[in-house]
Structure formats: C-alpha cells, structure tokens
Write an enzyme that holds these catalytic residues in place. Structure first.
Site: not given
Length: 255
Positions: A7, A35, A105, A144, A146, A241
C-alpha cells in the site's frame, strides 16, 4: 517466484521518495499496489520488463490498485463482479495456468465504524468472488485488508478494540474467510511472531516506536501450502505509512 504487495498511500507521492529504485531492488515477479490515488494518465511509470494493469476509482485521488508482472496473464479482470463495490478500483485479478492472482484494497470502516455496513457487504461479495475462482484453480491474493486479525497483530489491542480494523465484525469476517479454505501465509510460517507490523500511524512517532498493525497480507488457497517457501514483512522499506509484504512460492507455471 517472488510476490510483493505494498500500500503506497499515493503513488505519485511515493515515486518522489524512490519507489522505482525500491521496485527494481525488490525484483519481484509480481508486484501488487494499493491506494494508488490517481486516475488514468496522471502518471507515466517506466518499469521495463513488466506488464502494467490498473484499476482506478471513479472518485479522484482515492483508492485504486495496480498489478505489475513479468509474466503475461491469460486474462485480466477488474473488480469483484459486485456493482455496489466496483466503482472504487479496489481489485484486479490476473489468471495464469496454475493460479489466480489478485491485488485487493479492502474498504476501511472509518471513524466510529461509520462505513462498517459497506465493509461487511464488501467482505461477503469478496469471499463469494474468490470462492468462484478457487473452485477453478488456486488463488493467491494480496493487499491491504484493513484488519488486524488477532491481538498479536497489533501493538495496542485493548485500546483499539472496536476501532476500525480491529472490530469484532471485521475480525470475524477474516476468520470466516480463512475457514473457507485459505491461509494467512505469514502466520503459516510464523504463528507466534510478535512485533511484526506492516502499518504505522504517522502520529506519535508510531513507526519509531514500532506501535503498528499487521493489516497487509498474502492469503492463498490451502492447497498451495506445500509450495509456499516463505512470507516476509519488509519493515525496513520506507516511503509509505505501510511497508511491503512478500510471498515466495515454488512450482507455479506462468507460461
């Protein structure tokens, strides 16, 4: 065969931080990106030797995925065949002789879980989609997702309980997915490893303190287990990040 997922939290931004050099150094067969935060024509990414596949969100500067591969696929599919979710550019599937590869994602449930219902709908549609693929040939999906699945997967589980990414509902959906015949590859190799994270908040020096979450995954069909060689979290790689995650697999035919 090396698979990488990252990501990048804005591809145009990370290109200015050495993305192409990192990409070349990692030298993956397959490289999934989440992303991207861009639209068609907003970047010209020169990656010699790689086929490029992009899925853009309708909303500008939001979401988006890409897959870069040294191996030309048999077919390419965008989305997860769910109109309610396919406008956000969240998935790409490449077909190969032995397997399907997806970059994904997963929607974030948001502050106070305001988007949890949307997220739960995505989870159901995504599992239906990958099960249809898995019925034909094994699946490898990355991205990702999440969600930090277990308490071991984030630094501060108690204070984050019921927050986006560590709600009972999100964790339960991931448990259900794994129970449907899939492997969390990192935990396959390192079931008890602690302090291994793939995302850190930009606030409070979280990365310096390794106060992170493991929310980036490679998940495969269980029947690929004997071909899996290793799963890695490349937490020394900077620029986003998130850090990249890696999967190494043996014995897959791509031609």
């Amino acid at each position: 065969m090396k698979f990488i997922s990252w990501n990048v939290n804005g591809l145009r931004a990370i290109v200015k931080k050495g993305f192409v050099e990192t990409f070349q150094d990692l030298d993956a067969d397959f490289f999934g990106v989440q992303e991207t935060k861009l639209q068609e024509g907003q970047i010209d990414l020169d990656l010699p030797g790689y086929y490029q596949y992009w899925n853009y969100a309708e909303r500008k500067g939001y979401s988006g995925t890409a897959l870069f591969t040294k191996h030309q696929p048999l077919s390419v599919h965008y989305g997860i065949d769910a109109p309610d979710f396919d406008h956000e550019g969240r998935a790409i599937t490449l077909e190969y002789p032995d397997f399907y590869l997806l970059t994904c994602y997963t929607p974030n449930s948001g502050t106070k879980l305001k988007r949890l219902d949307f997220r739960m709908g995505w989870e159901d549609a995504f599992l239906t989609y990958i099960n249809q693929l898995n019925a034909q040939k094994p699946v490898i999906f990355c991205g990702d997702l999440n969600v930090a699945h277990e308490e071991i997967d984030l630094k501060n589980p108690k204070s984050n309980h019921h927050n986006a990414g560590f709600s009972d509902e999100e964790r339960g959906k991931f448990t259900t997915l794994l129970g449907a015949g899939y492997l969390d590859t990192f935990r396959n190799f390192y079931p008890d490893a602690t302090g291994r994270y793939s995302w850190w908040s930009y606030r409070f020096h979280a990365r310096d303190n390794n106060a992170g979450w493991r929310i980036d995954y490679f998940v495969t069909s269980q029947r690929l287990q004997k071909q899996l060689q290793d799963a890695k979290i490349l937490d020394q790689v900077m620029g986003s990040d998130h850090c990249p995650v890696e999967l190494d697999v043996d014995g897959l035919h791509v031609d």
